[in-house]
Design an enzyme around this catalytic site. Structure first.
Site, PDB file in Angstrom:
ATOM      1  N   ARG A 101       0.798  -1.306   0.083  1.00  0.00           N
ATOM      2  CA  ARG A 101      -0.122   0.154  -0.187  1.00  0.00           C
ATOM      3  C   ARG A 101       0.829   1.262   0.007  1.00  0.00           C
ATOM      4  O   ARG A 101       2.069   1.143   0.431  1.00  0.00           O
ATOM      5  CB  ARG A 101      -0.786   0.160   1.184  1.00  0.00           C
ATOM      6  CG  ARG A 101      -1.991  -0.981   1.237  1.00  0.00           C
ATOM      7  CD  ARG A 101      -2.763  -1.064   2.443  1.00  0.00           C
ATOM      8  NE  ARG A 101      -1.790  -0.799   3.659  1.00  0.00           N
ATOM      9  CZ  ARG A 101      -2.095  -0.153   4.707  1.00  0.00           C
ATOM     10  NH1 ARG A 101      -3.509   0.105   4.986  1.00  0.00           N
ATOM     11  NH2 ARG A 101      -1.322  -0.089   5.807  1.00  0.00           N
ATOM     12  N   SER A 162       8.543  -5.047   6.164  1.00  0.00           N
ATOM     13  CA  SER A 162       8.325  -6.163   7.315  1.00  0.00           C
ATOM     14  C   SER A 162       8.752  -7.153   6.959  1.00  0.00           C
ATOM     15  O   SER A 162       8.277  -8.370   6.710  1.00  0.00           O
ATOM     16  CB  SER A 162       6.894  -5.964   7.726  1.00  0.00           C
ATOM     17  OG  SER A 162       6.028  -5.014   7.919  1.00  0.00           O
ATOM     18  N   ASP A 216       6.549  -3.489  10.754  1.00  0.00           N
ATOM     19  CA  ASP A 216       5.051  -3.500  11.089  1.00  0.00           C
ATOM     20  C   ASP A 216       4.862  -3.237  12.753  1.00  0.00           C
ATOM     21  O   ASP A 216       4.134  -2.675  13.187  1.00  0.00           O
ATOM     22  CB  ASP A 216       4.064  -4.444  10.599  1.00  0.00           C
ATOM     23  CG  ASP A 216       4.569  -6.035  10.626  1.00  0.00           C
ATOM     24  OD1 ASP A 216       5.732  -6.091  11.320  1.00  0.00           O
ATOM     25  OD2 ASP A 216       4.053  -6.935  10.355  1.00  0.00           O
TER      26      ASP A 216
HETATM   27 MG    MG Z   1      -0.263  -6.478   9.108  1.00  0.00          MG
END
Ligand code: MG
Ligand code: ADP
Length: 476
Positions: A101, A162, A216
């Site tokens: 995103r 992440s 994250d």
């Molecule tokens: Mg997540």
């Protein structure tokens, strides 16, 4: 009706209800209880898990033992938490969750506005050359910036990446190893911020200032800390499990930065790898060993494999299949797919446990979805019992990890920010964790668990915003 009659009547009704419930809630056969006993961890065993994790955390934090430590405790270089005074527009990239995103976040006093867009990352890009991946990211970023008309002056950006990285500064992180289905050549061992900046420079049509790279877990902590100053731990219970926490610099022998105020740094524990040196063998079962043997990374992330969303459904399936084989479930003839790896999703556990006690509507639906039409109440009660045993174990060992961090930090009250679909959607995970953490923490400590939605997106923008705030303070 007199007052006395009314009391008698309500007592009688309560009694009848209780008898009705007892009849409805079928007793699980003793043999099934016995076979599931190894999944039920006593408080003593959980205290032992806490103790062992503390040992591993300290090994990770210590310069001399870090190299062979399983729980790596990477310093994130994030030293300051948001204080609510951050303002301006910030961009964020979120790679390494279920979706890729791009986000635009506007912060100000009492303002929080967010635009975001999900972009696909084709399989060919996930497995192709690294330059292709970063060109793709830069292209998505440019499209988003043009669409949102923020392509004129350079904006600060936070990059949530992440994957396991060893960090060398707030804007420098070398990828240790690809996970989660990515395998782009030429990226492992490289600084991913540099690769991103080079891809943006190759295009030449947008300008950004990368202010921070994070994972994250840190994002989850930051997103919650923006609203709640007591937040000191970030926890992910999604595809994987991981936790970060705020540690005093004097406890981080690894630390190679300065010792200016504030005297603290966020530590990304990477505690999913807890147990990889054999320290959790006293609670691992034949099911855990089977999962590990058939995984993409045997011998690694053993703690994660007992808990996280990627594996919990599979642990449940293995127990269901084994007990069916032993003739203890479904009269020995369960749904065929129970014997196929990966066919019992973690979300089924949540669905089955969301039935009211004594009711089996969702359980029947799941079994029908698996091709088993005529489940009896007894079948459903047994399946539910096994789901509960597996999810309770997962919640309790996750609780032991949080209790270990709370005891280590020793702060009077700490808010724990939690993100991830397992925590969010399992109907009892939160309550199970709270109850068990309470029993495992040292006297005098208090805590709360708070859902921190979208930490990997909002958190990245907040790390960038804090970096800008600190930078502008320093420049004054
Ligand atoms: Mg997540
Ligand atoms: P990520 O960790 O990739 O950012 P999520 O937080 O959405 O993504 O977690 C995805 C994991 O959550 C998957 O492994 C999936 O099995 C699990 N999951 C999805 N839905 C549910 C649910 N309803 N109950 C429990 N676990 C779920």
């Amino acid at each position: 009706m007199t007052g006395k009659c009314r009391i008698w009547r309500s007592m009688l009704m309560r009694w009848l209800c209780r008898i009705g419930r007892a009849i409805q809630q079928r007793q699980v056969p003793r043999r099934i209880e016995e076979r599931c006993a190894e999944l039920i961890l006593s408080d003593d065993k959980l205290r032992d898990v806490c103790q062992r994790l503390l040992v591993e955390l300290n090994r990770g934090l210590n310069k001399d033992t870090n190299k062979e430590a399983t729980v790596k405790c990477f310093p994130t270089y994030v030293r300051e938490l948001p204080n609510g005074e951050e303002c301006g527009k910030f961009l964020a990239l979120d790679l390494g969750g279920t979706n890729f995103r791009v986000l635009l976040i506007e912060l100000g006093p009492h303002i929080f506005h967010m635009e975001s867009k999900i972009f696909a990352v084709p399989q060919s890009v996930m497995l192709g050359p690294g330059t292709g991946l970063f060109d793709h990211i830069a292209e998505c970023l440019a499209t988003f910036m043009h669409e949102n008309k923020v392509d004129v002056s350079p904006l600060p950006l936070g990059f949530t990446f992440s994957f396991p990285c060893s960090q060398e500064g707030l804007t420098k992180a070398r990828l240790a190893t690809w996970t989660k289905g990515f395998k782009c050549s030429g990226v492992e061992g490289e600084d991913v911020v540099k690769l991103l900046q080079e891809a943006i420079a190759r295009r030449g049509d947008i300008k950004i200032d990368v202010m921070a790279v994070l994972n994250d877990t840190t994002g989850t902590l930051m997103a919650c800390a923006w609203k709640n100053p007591a937040c000191r731990i970030g926890l992910i219970l999604g595809t994987g499990i991981n936790a970060c926490y705020v540690e005093r610099l004097e406890n981080v022998q690894l630390w190679d930065g300065d010792f200016d105020e504030p005297n603290q740094v966020v530590i990304n524990t990477e505690l999913g790898a807890f147990g990889d040196n054999g320290t959790l063998e006293f609670i691992r079962t034949e099911y855990d060993r089977t999962i590990d043997q058939h995984s993409l990374n045997p011998g690694r992330q053993l703690f994660e494999k007992m808990i996280s969303g990627m594996y919990m459904g599979e642990v449940t399936r293995l127990v269901l299949a084994q007990l069916t084989r032993e003739g203890l479930l479904f009269d020995g003839m369960g749904p065929e797919v129970l014997f196929e790896p990966g066919q019992f999703f973690t979300k089924y556990v949540s669905e089955i446990e969301s039935d009211k006690k004594g009711e089996y509507t969702c359980c029947r639906q799941v079994l029908e979805e698996l091709g088993y039409e005529d489940a009896s109440d007894e079948d459903c009660a047994n399946v539910r019992y096994i789901c509960e045993a597996v999810s309770r174990r997962a919640a309790h060992i996750a609780a032991a990890a949080v209790a270990c961090l709370l005891n280590k930090m020793g702060q009077k009250h700490v808010t724990v920010a939690v993100d991830g679909s397992l925590y969010r959607f399992h109907p009892h995970f939160h309550d199970l964790m709270v109850e068990k953490i309470r029993q495992l923490i040292n006297p005098g400590l208090t805590f709360d668990l708070m859902l921190s939605e979208d930490g990997s997106g909002r958190g990245a923008a907040l790390v960038a915003a804090v970096a800008v705030r600190i930078g502008s303070l320093a420049a004054r």
